[in-house]
Design a protein around this motif. Structure first.
Motif, mmCIF file in Angstrom:
data_model
loop_
_atom_site.group_PDB
_atom_site.id
_atom_site.type_symbol
_atom_site.label_atom_id
_atom_site.label_comp_id
_atom_site.label_asym_id
_atom_site.label_seq_id
_atom_site.Cartn_x
_atom_site.Cartn_y
_atom_site.Cartn_z
ATOM 1 N N ARG A 63 7.836 -6.628 33.398
ATOM 2 C CA ARG A 63 9.207 -6.129 33.247
ATOM 3 C C ARG A 63 10.211 -7.246 33.526
ATOM 4 O O ARG A 63 11.217 -7.385 32.822
ATOM 5 C CB ARG A 63 9.429 -4.962 34.202
ATOM 6 N N SER A 64 9.933 -8.064 34.540
ATOM 7 C CA SER A 64 10.834 -9.154 34.897
ATOM 8 C C SER A 64 10.938 -10.187 33.773
ATOM 9 O O SER A 64 12.033 -10.673 33.454
ATOM 10 C CB SER A 64 10.354 -9.820 36.187
ATOM 11 N N GLU A 65 9.800 -10.520 33.152
ATOM 12 C CA GLU A 65 9.822 -11.474 32.037
ATOM 13 C C GLU A 65 10.598 -10.917 30.849
ATOM 14 O O GLU A 65 11.357 -11.644 30.185
ATOM 15 C CB GLU A 65 8.391 -11.799 31.607
ATOM 16 N N ALA A 66 10.415 -9.634 30.578
ATOM 17 C CA ALA A 66 11.139 -9.010 29.472
ATOM 18 C C ALA A 66 12.639 -9.029 29.740
ATOM 19 O O ALA A 66 13.445 -9.304 28.845
ATOM 20 C CB ALA A 66 10.652 -7.576 29.269
ATOM 21 N N LEU A 67 13.005 -8.747 30.986
ATOM 22 C CA LEU A 67 14.421 -8.782 31.346
ATOM 23 C C LEU A 67 14.993 -10.187 31.152
ATOM 24 O O LEU A 67 16.097 -10.351 30.614
ATOM 25 C CB LEU A 67 14.590 -8.328 32.796
ATOM 26 N N ASP A 68 14.223 -11.199 31.545
ATOM 27 C CA ASP A 68 14.682 -12.582 31.350
ATOM 28 C C ASP A 68 14.862 -12.898 29.864
ATOM 29 O O ASP A 68 15.831 -13.579 29.481
ATOM 30 C CB ASP A 68 13.676 -13.557 31.957
ATOM 31 N N LEU A 69 13.942 -12.418 29.019
ATOM 32 C CA LEU A 69 14.063 -12.646 27.574
ATOM 33 C C LEU A 69 15.349 -12.028 27.034
ATOM 34 O O LEU A 69 16.069 -12.647 26.237
ATOM 35 C CB LEU A 69 12.854 -12.064 26.839
ATOM 36 N N LEU A 70 15.629 -10.810 27.454
ATOM 37 C CA LEU A 70 16.822 -10.114 26.955
ATOM 38 C C LEU A 70 18.102 -10.749 27.476
ATOM 39 O O LEU A 70 19.094 -10.873 26.746
ATOM 40 C CB LEU A 70 16.752 -8.638 27.350
ATOM 41 N N VAL A 71 18.092 -11.165 28.726
ATOM 42 C CA VAL A 71 19.272 -11.827 29.288
ATOM 43 C C VAL A 71 19.514 -13.162 28.583
ATOM 44 O O VAL A 71 20.660 -13.510 28.247
ATOM 45 C CB VAL A 71 19.100 -12.032 30.810
ATOM 46 N N ALA A 72 18.442 -13.900 28.309
ATOM 47 C CA ALA A 72 18.577 -15.185 27.619
ATOM 48 C C ALA A 72 19.128 -15.025 26.212
ATOM 49 O O ALA A 72 19.750 -15.945 25.665
ATOM 50 C CB ALA A 72 17.226 -15.892 27.583
ATOM 51 N N ALA A 73 18.894 -13.843 25.615
ATOM 52 C CA ALA A 73 19.358 -13.597 24.239
ATOM 53 C C ALA A 73 20.799 -13.107 24.181
ATOM 54 O O ALA A 73 21.359 -13.000 23.075
ATOM 55 C CB ALA A 73 18.447 -12.580 23.563
ATOM 56 N N ARG A 74 21.423 -12.826 25.317
ATOM 57 C CA ARG A 74 22.779 -12.267 25.279
ATOM 58 C C ARG A 74 23.822 -13.219 24.701
ATOM 59 O O ARG A 74 24.679 -12.788 23.928
ATOM 60 C CB ARG A 74 23.217 -11.820 26.681
ATOM 61 N N PRO A 75 23.802 -14.509 25.049
ATOM 62 C CA PRO A 75 24.817 -15.388 24.456
ATOM 63 C C PRO A 75 24.721 -15.399 22.927
ATOM 64 O O PRO A 75 23.640 -15.531 22.357
ATOM 65 C CB PRO A 75 24.464 -16.770 25.034
ATOM 66 N N GLY A 76 25.830 -15.202 22.282
ATOM 67 C CA GLY A 76 25.871 -15.217 20.820
ATOM 68 C C GLY A 76 25.573 -13.891 20.170
ATOM 69 O O GLY A 76 25.559 -13.791 18.932
ATOM 70 N N ILE A 77 25.348 -12.838 20.951
ATOM 71 C CA ILE A 77 24.958 -11.557 20.353
ATOM 72 C C ILE A 77 26.061 -11.007 19.444
ATOM 73 O O ILE A 77 25.775 -10.465 18.367
ATOM 74 C CB ILE A 77 24.554 -10.540 21.442
ATOM 75 N N SER A 78 27.312 -11.162 19.842
ATOM 76 C CA SER A 78 28.411 -10.660 19.001
ATOM 77 C C SER A 78 28.463 -11.393 17.669
ATOM 78 O O SER A 78 28.691 -10.783 16.621
ATOM 79 C CB SER A 78 29.747 -10.808 19.733
ATOM 80 N N ASP A 79 28.238 -12.716 17.708
ATOM 81 C CA ASP A 79 28.233 -13.492 16.465
ATOM 82 C C ASP A 79 27.083 -13.056 15.560
ATOM 83 O O ASP A 79 27.240 -12.973 14.330
ATOM 84 C CB ASP A 79 28.116 -14.982 16.771
ATOM 85 N N ARG A 80 25.917 -12.771 16.148
ATOM 86 C CA ARG A 80 24.772 -12.349 15.334
ATOM 87 C C ARG A 80 25.001 -10.967 14.741
ATOM 88 O O ARG A 80 24.614 -10.700 13.593
ATOM 89 C CB ARG A 80 23.485 -12.402 16.164
ATOM 90 N N ILE A 81 25.610 -10.083 15.492
ATOM 91 C CA ILE A 81 25.937 -8.756 14.957
ATOM 92 C C ILE A 81 26.915 -8.886 13.799
ATOM 93 O O ILE A 81 26.762 -8.242 12.744
ATOM 94 C CB ILE A 81 26.501 -7.855 16.072
ATOM 95 N N ASP A 82 27.925 -9.742 13.960
ATOM 96 C CA ASP A 82 28.881 -9.962 12.872
ATOM 97 C C ASP A 82 28.184 -10.551 11.653
ATOM 98 O O ASP A 82 28.477 -10.164 10.501
ATOM 99 C CB ASP A 82 29.999 -10.896 13.332
ATOM 100 N N PHE A 83 27.256 -11.477 11.877
ATOM 101 C CA PHE A 83 26.513 -12.076 10.764
ATOM 102 C C PHE A 83 25.721 -11.011 10.013
ATOM 103 O O PHE A 83 25.712 -10.979 8.766
ATOM 104 C CB PHE A 83 25.571 -13.165 11.278
#
Length: 426
Positions: free
Chosen positions: A152-172
């Motif tokens: 669970r901790s590793e998955a949380l780290d993966l998701l947190v690492a993916a947060r930067p740029g999420i708005s730009d990717r959604i717009d794309f």
């Protein structure tokens, strides 16, 4: 907002008449859906289904009905708890722990619950998922049997690492959509003329990869692969799909014979439960540059986990209705991200394109953040029966914006194709 009723339908389409969907293991499919509507106390609805290919659809519908008492009276405020209620019941679990028809039934109900929750939130499921905080997403997942590969901790780290740029990717995604490939030309029952014509049309429509069904006759496969290659040219990828037809040795020999046609991947070369068999096939075909893909019949996250641990596949093919809906697919997306494997979902069928687009868009926005070697299968069948059908433009899925999971069938289609008494069957 309590769920007060669970309504089910047996819906079947006579696709076998034109051999749409035909392959080496399933020569005459009638694409079908065990369809469910969750009705809430405030009048809201959630729509979901699980996919079958005809006979046995009534069994899936009966399984959904058997799970209904676990749903009625509940709500969708905690979708993690909702999913666990359906997959943890001690007596029902004895029928097949997280596998088989009961798992298909759970998928239909869990997907319907996500449809309901997203409708209430006024968002398409992919945006609804992307807007959830990382800790809320990991709380949706059943972590049993996964911790030796992903905690669970590793998955949380993966998701947190993916947060930067999420708005730009959604717009794309909203502007440009998500890459697709097509199987529309490659059904095994199609004539050579139809194969060539539809392959050329696929390239003209912007698809950069087409897929052919193989596995019934080696000489026929060689001929059809040559025809397709001549039709699409050298720059378009051609994947092939055996639909579990071969033993391990047969798969290696058959694909070695097809190697001059440069198949991009071989899909389901053997039993979806044979982890070591897939690993052996992958090792044997690596020198020829042929990837191994599987997933549409992989029954749960544990088999996916072991496939990835054994380095048995190159491409992870999730299915929106095979495992227990959105929640279990969240786990599989995170496993794929941990092991660095691209996810190219299985689609086609009845409504599978409509559902799985949401999972891939979410994966790019909030999990992997990557599009390289990633694409969603597309088959141009039966979309006209959905209220919010997929839209393909220039070989790309256009991001759905209507609230929900794009799962709702038109009332007229539910009536016309009801089995066995609907007008299409009567």
């Amino acid at each position: 907002m309590r769920i007060v009723a669970v309504e089910t339908h047996d819906v079947r389409f006579p696709t076998s008449r034109e051999l749409d969907g035909s392959d080496a293991m399933n020569p005459d499919p009638d694409y079908s859906a065990a369809y469910v509507v969750l009705r809430a106390s405030d009048g809201s609805e959630g729509h979901g289904f699980t996919f079958t290919i005809g006979r046995g659809n009534e069994v899936a519908r009966a399984a959904i009905s058997s799970l209904a008492p676990l749903v009625i009276g509940g709500d969708v405020s905690d979708l993690g708890d909702f999913a666990r209620r359906l997959t943890h019941d001690s007596q029902i679990r004895w029928l097949g722990p997280e596998k088989g028809v009961m798992h298909l039934a759970a998928a239909a109900l869990i997907n319907a619950a996500w449809d309901l929750a997203a409708r209430v939130a006024g968002q398409p499921v992919w945006r609804f998922l992307s807007g959830l905080a990382p800790d809320a997403l990991v709380d949706m997942i059943d972590w049993r049997y996964l911790s030796d590969a992903l905690t669970r901790s590793e998955a949380l780290d993966l998701l947190v690492a993916a947060r930067p740029g999420i708005s730009d990717r959604i717009d794309f995604l909203s502007r440009s959509g998500y890459p697709a490939y097509t199987t529309s030309a490659g059904w095994l029952g199609y004539s050579d003329e139809k194969l060539v014509r539809l392959s050329k049309a696929a390239v003209a429509d912007g698809f950069a990869l087409i897929k052919l069904k193989v596995g019934a006759d080696r000489d026929d496969d060689l001929r059809r692969l040559r025809l397709a290659r001549a039709a699409v040219g050298d720059d378009v990828r051609i994947a092939v799909d055996a639909n579990q037809r071969w033993d391990v040795g047969d798969a290696i020999e058959w694909m070695t014979a097809l190697a001059p046609g440069r198949p991009y991947w071989i899909e389901e070369p053997t039993s979806p439960d044979d982890i070591l068999g897939h690993a052996a096939i992958r090792r044997a075909l690596q020198p020829a540059g042929i990837r191994v893909a599987t997933g549409e019949h992989v029954q749960n996250r544990i088999i996916f986990k072991q496939m990835l641990q054994a380095d048995a596949i190159d491409v992870v093919q999730i299915d929106a209705c095979r495992v227990a809906g959105v929640n279990e697919n969240l786990a599989i997306l995170l496993l794929a991200a941990k092991f660095g494997k691209p996810v190219c979902p299985h689609a086609g069928g009845v409504g599978l394109c409509e559902l799985v687009q949401h999972l891939s868009l979410f994966d790019y926005a909030a999990v992997s953040g990557r599009l390289d070697d990633r694409m969603i299968e597309y088959v141009d069948h039966l979309h006209e029966h959905f209220v919010d059908p997929v839209v393909i433009r220039d070989g790309r899925y256009q991001a759905p914006e209507a609230p929900g999971f794009s799962a709702q069938m038109k009332a007229s289609s539910l009536a016309e194709y009801a089995f066995p008494d609907g007008p299409a069957w009567a």
